[in-house]
Design a protein around this motif. Sequence first.
Motif, mmCIF file in Angstrom:
data_model
loop_
_atom_site.group_PDB
_atom_site.id
_atom_site.type_symbol
_atom_site.label_atom_id
_atom_site.label_comp_id
_atom_site.label_asym_id
_atom_site.label_seq_id
_atom_site.Cartn_x
_atom_site.Cartn_y
_atom_site.Cartn_z
ATOM 1 N N SER A 25 0.914 -1.184 -0.234
ATOM 2 C CA SER A 25 0.133 0.037 -0.018
ATOM 3 C C SER A 25 0.753 1.086 -0.009
ATOM 4 O O SER A 25 1.323 1.641 -1.156
ATOM 5 C CB SER A 25 -0.921 -0.067 1.309
ATOM 6 N N ASN A 50 -2.277 -0.605 -4.026
ATOM 7 C CA ASN A 50 -3.668 -0.002 -4.291
ATOM 8 C C ASN A 50 -3.269 1.388 -4.342
ATOM 9 O O ASN A 50 -4.406 2.149 -4.300
ATOM 10 C CB ASN A 50 -4.667 -0.346 -3.204
ATOM 11 N N PRO A 83 -6.120 0.064 -7.879
ATOM 12 C CA PRO A 83 -6.988 0.709 -6.876
ATOM 13 C C PRO A 83 -7.984 -0.261 -6.320
ATOM 14 O O PRO A 83 -8.694 -1.121 -7.082
ATOM 15 C CB PRO A 83 -7.481 2.076 -7.329
ATOM 16 N N VAL A 84 -8.424 -0.082 -5.058
ATOM 17 C CA VAL A 84 -9.665 -1.012 -4.487
ATOM 18 C C VAL A 84 -10.459 0.076 -3.862
ATOM 19 O O VAL A 84 -10.233 0.710 -2.589
ATOM 20 C CB VAL A 84 -8.888 -2.035 -3.464
ATOM 21 N N ALA A 141 -11.114 -6.013 -8.597
ATOM 22 C CA ALA A 141 -9.687 -5.900 -8.305
ATOM 23 C C ALA A 141 -8.744 -7.184 -7.845
ATOM 24 O O ALA A 141 -7.879 -7.571 -8.340
ATOM 25 C CB ALA A 141 -9.346 -4.885 -7.270
ATOM 26 N N GLN A 181 -5.442 -3.950 2.822
ATOM 27 C CA GLN A 181 -6.701 -4.235 2.530
ATOM 28 C C GLN A 181 -6.944 -5.558 2.899
ATOM 29 O O GLN A 181 -6.070 -6.551 2.943
ATOM 30 C CB GLN A 181 -6.869 -4.345 0.875
#
Length: 286
Positions: free
Chosen positions: A97, A125, A144-145, A153, A176
């Motif tokens: 991240s 992400n 991206p999420v 994703a 995530q």
Amino acid sequence: MSSNPNPHQYIVTLSCADRPGIVHAVSGALMETGCNIAESQQYGSPETGTFFMRVQVTTTAGQAAVEAALAPVADAFEMELDVFDSARPARTLIICSKAGHALNDLLFQQRAGTLPIEVPLIVSNHQDLRPLAEFYGVPFVHLPVTAATKDEAEQRLLALVAEHRIDLVVLARYMQILSDDLCRQLSGRAINIHHSFLPSFKGARPYHQAHARGVKLIGATAHYVTADLDEGPIIEQEVIRVNHARTPEQFVSIGRDVEGRTLAQAVQWHAEHRVLLDGSRTVVFN
């Protein structure tokens, strides 16, 4: 000039119900293919009644010949048995991240030759770590999420795993939560890292929470990913003692160091095929 081909090094891992004769049968089959056993470790789990073994051999025979010699033994003992070429690094996809400490440790050790992995791709992400990936010359994919795009994703991530023939997925501080379905599809080949405190602190700024409570130990746990958040089979843990004189910022710095080391060690043992699953536990032949 010798006509013999250069010797190969293979790693054999196996597990099966524990009973007499396993080591003798495996050793005999390896001897038939001209294998010299360089390292052998075994363990019988008293809790599950399962026998585990890791053997490293040198031979001029090909991998197919070694697998063929072991196939009757695997059938007779109903084993889960694999043969790996130790010269082939584990193809590893790293997902991250914004925090770059764990990613940097992995890439640095891989480049230095101390971590037997190949990193064809980094997925994140966020865009924050693209410069770090570019520094190491590793392709970077921004994925991206959001709540609305999470399923899409994850399907894209699985497509990348298949496209790049990925052996191992490493969550290097990926912030995530993976879906249960994705955890199942990556079972046994995805490793995560998280901090370990006594007592435990969850949510934002855990090191600051720990400092406020006067924690005396900072640690990290590397484990396989499962649907139970941060509760997968543990591969490696490390703790460091701290005291009242440390600032919250020092807690954060120390925590990052221990997280990076712990994750890299777990990845190394996995890549060297030293970790075997025993239910909710691991057997680590280190």
